[in-house]
Design an enzyme around this catalytic site. Structure first.
Site, short mmCIF file in Angstrom:
data_model
loop_
_atom_site.label_atom_id
_atom_site.label_comp_id
_atom_site.label_asym_id
_atom_site.label_seq_id
_atom_site.Cartn_x
_atom_site.Cartn_y
_atom_site.Cartn_z
N HIS A 610 7.18 -0.12 -5.56
CA HIS A 610 6.26 -1.15 -6.05
C HIS A 610 4.97 -1.21 -5.23
O HIS A 610 3.97 -1.79 -5.67
CB HIS A 610 6.95 -2.52 -6.02
CG HIS A 610 6.49 -3.43 -7.12
ND1 HIS A 610 5.21 -3.39 -7.62
CD2 HIS A 610 7.11 -4.43 -7.78
CE1 HIS A 610 5.06 -4.30 -8.57
NE2 HIS A 610 6.21 -4.95 -8.68
N ASP A 614 2.75 -0.36 -9.85
CA ASP A 614 3.06 -1.70 -10.33
C ASP A 614 3.49 -1.63 -11.79
O ASP A 614 3.62 -0.55 -12.37
CB ASP A 614 1.87 -2.63 -10.15
CG ASP A 614 0.59 -2.08 -10.82
OD1 ASP A 614 0.70 -1.19 -11.67
OD2 ASP A 614 -0.50 -2.56 -10.47
#
Length: 637
Positions: A610, A614
């Site tokens: 992440h 994203d």
């Protein structure tokens, strides 16, 4: 001519500023038993470098100089003007020394970007040493024709201002003699110290000329290895190119080839040795067969004291860890239920955690019972009046199922140990983001059938998946990146290199299909088959499994519909591919009406870091991937 950047050059103030290009190449690449370690300059620009050819107590040769510090050519930054100290570069992974074939620049000459400073003769070829910055060559420390210059040893000094050349020459001339005397004294002290700590009854001066082979670093991530098999026996002759032994690393089982001829006099690490640190001596080689008998058995006795000391330290460290180990909830219940002493139990979990299996093993072996030990200490024989009250919990004797259980300890291979460690680090240290999507397989299956019937080209579903993923990464470069932990920033990969998970007997290997977006499906199919065969035979070369920008794990050949894979650092993404299933779905016919139809669907799950990917980037990648599956012909563009 292609240029490749050097590994970290040893300079006093800036990052690497030089590159090399090959003049002559060789036809064979061999592995040498050396470990080129990192180079450090202290405040006075004194070069520190690890020993490249390790020795053991009691075994040394006059030609092997054990110096941890190169005192010669050491200069003080306070005496010298602003300057760069150029060290002998490591121009190949196996290089630990080189020869100065020719200096192209002379002292005082101006250096432009791209100018060739000198020609260096390595163990593989003669390479040109090019400059990436401008300046002036103030001083040549290693003259032309110098042989066997160790990697990292200073060879020249450059300055930015021509007025500083005179200051450099004056300082170097006045400090050389003092530094050489200091270096000589340091060497004599080290030599005397080595003789004092040598093995009993072994005088290094009495040993014949010999070479001590250390455990080589066969991959950048390797710090220890296992001796899988010795191909040569003690006393056998070794020719150039002969395989001495097979070494199991953290990646594969590699052959250790000899670069020189001789005779294997002594094997120091027997076959089957586990977790041998890189650099630790594993064998002794001599040039003359008559010298084999002159290598006494006592050469190995010097490590006996160290081993015993290490054993005692391990025991104390292990006991200390056990007393302060963490306890899992299930293990804590068993300890309370059976009245065990947690400090007596051996913890095998991560970070010294005491697991349920550790407690069960202790119960089975009958150790760790605090009741038994305390009662025996208080009174050897108990009378009926002093019998302890019966506990409501089950006793050790009543656990017949535990005593009747049989099990077998399966030793882990070096590869599985590394995989377990890195997967744990990835799961704890990488913030995993999971995104799933299903794709219709019917266009892919029809395309595969067409290739086989019309063009006689046989490819697997996985081959087409690799191509589809590669094209999607090319269209969404944000997913083709990784996280740089040192700089704490995202780094985009220049090429699309797909790592393919291949299950082997020793563990999971990930050979790489490089530039997959630029290759045809048939070329990918051929390459994947070759890499998979090499992986299963533990014959992968380091460049075939190191690197990669994206991973694919396919369990479609098993009854697995969907799963989430763990990211393989430093990569930021891995795609989990499940099996195809027939489902009923509403489709639009030629008349524009919906009707039920049977289609083949496959679930894809993206595990992403992440910090790099994203939801927006991950969603864009899956959208591009779905488009490739729906219009399979675009993969041919």
């Amino acid at each position: 001519m292609a240029l490749s950047r050097l590994r970290q050059l040893v300079i006093s103030r800036t990052s690497p500023v030089f590159r090399v290009r090959p003049l002559v190449t060789t036809s064979r690449s061999l592995t040498r038993p050396t470990d080129v370690q990192s180079h450090i300059f202290e405040g006075d620009c004194t070069l520190l470098r690890g020993i490249t050819l390790p020795t053991i107590d009691g075994v040394s040769a006059s030609s092997v100089i054990l110096k941890l510090q190169f005192g010669v050519r050491s200069f003080s930054s306070s005496e010298l003007p602003l300057h760069n100290v150029l060290g002998m570069p490591a121009l190949s992974p196996t290089m630990n020394q080189g020869n100065i074939a020719k200096w192209r620049k002379k002292e005082g000459d101006k250096i432009e970007v791209g100018d060739i400073l000198c020609e260096i003769e390595t163990d593989k070829a003669t390479l040109e040493f090019e400059s990436l910055e401008e300046g002036f060559l103030a001083k040549i420390l290693v003259p032309e024709g110098s042989k066997d210059v160790p990697v990292g040893k200073p060879i020249a000094i450059t300055v930015e201002d021509p007025d500083d050349i005179g200051s450099v020459l004056a300082t170097v001339t006045s400090s050389s003699n003092a530094k050489e005397e200091e270096s000589t004294e340091t060497y004599v002290k080290n030599e005397d110290k080595a003789q004092k700590t040598s093995s009993p009854g072994v005088n290094p001066a009495e040993l014949p000329p010999h070479t001590v082979l250390g455990m080589p670093a066969l991959s950048p991530t390797m710090n220890e290895g296992n001796i899988a098999k010795w191909r040569k026996k003690e006393g056998e002759k070794i020719e150039v190119g002969d395989v001495i032994c097979e070494i199991e690393t953290d990646k594969a089982t590699l052959e250790f080839e000899s670069l020189e001829e001789g005779f294997l006099a002594k094997i120091l690490a027997p076959e089957g040795s586990k977790d041998v640190p890189v650099g630790e001596p594993i064998a002794i080689v001599v040039e003359d067969s008559d010298d084999i008998k002159k290598i006494p058995d006592a050469v190995t006795s010097g490590s006996g004291t160290k081993e015993e000391k290490a054993t005692h330290q391990d025991v104390r460290h292990e006991t200390r860890e056990q007393k302060t180990s963490r306890i899992s909830p299930s293990a804590k219940l068993l300890i309370t239920e059976f009245g065990l002493d947690a400090s007596l139990l051996k913890a095998t979990g991560p970070r010294g955690t005491l697991l349920k299996g550790d407690v069960l093993a202790a119960i089975k072996s009958g150790i760790g019972s605090s009741r038994t030990s305390s009662s025996s200490k208080e009174k050897p024989v108990s009378s009926p009046q002093t019998q302890p009250q019966t506990s409501h919990g089950p006793s050790l004797e009543s656990c017949s199922p535990l005593h009747s259980d049989t099990y077998e300890d399966v030793p882990n291979s070096q590869i599985r140990k590394v995989i377990a460690k890195r997967l744990l680090e990835s799961k704890y240290g990488t913030p995993h983001l999971y995104l799933s999507s299903d794709v219709i397989l019917d266009p892919l299956l029809a395309f595969r059938k067409e290739l086989k019937e019309k063009h006689n080209i046989k490819v697997s579903v996985n081959d087409i998946v690799i191509k589809a993923v590669a094209v999607a990464l090319r269209n969404v470069p944000g997913a083709n990146a990784y996280w740089d932990s040192e700089k704490e920033e995202v780094v985009s990969s220049d090429s699309v290199d797909i790592s393919i998970a291949v299950a082997t007997e020793k563990g999971l290997m990930t050979p790489i299909v490089r530039n997959a977006d630029q290759k045809t499906i048939s070329a990918i199919s051929i390459e994947v088959k070759e890499l998979a065969e090499k992986a299963r035979a533990s014959k992968l070369a380091p460049h075939e499994f190191q690197g990669g920008s994206f991973s694919i794990s396919n369990l479609g050949m098993f009854p697995v519909d969907q799963f989430c894979a763990i990211i393989n650092p430093p990569q930021a993404c891995i795609l989990a591919v499940g099996r195809g299933n027939k489902v009923v779905e509403a489709v639009i016919d030629s008349n524009g009406k919906e009707k039920p139809a049977i289609v083949n669907k496959m679930i894809l799950t993206l595990s992403a870091d992440h910090r790099v990917v994203d939801g927006k980037v991950g969603g864009a990648f899956l959208s591009a991937l779905r488009a490739n599956f729906s219009d399979i012909q675009r993969l041919l563009l």
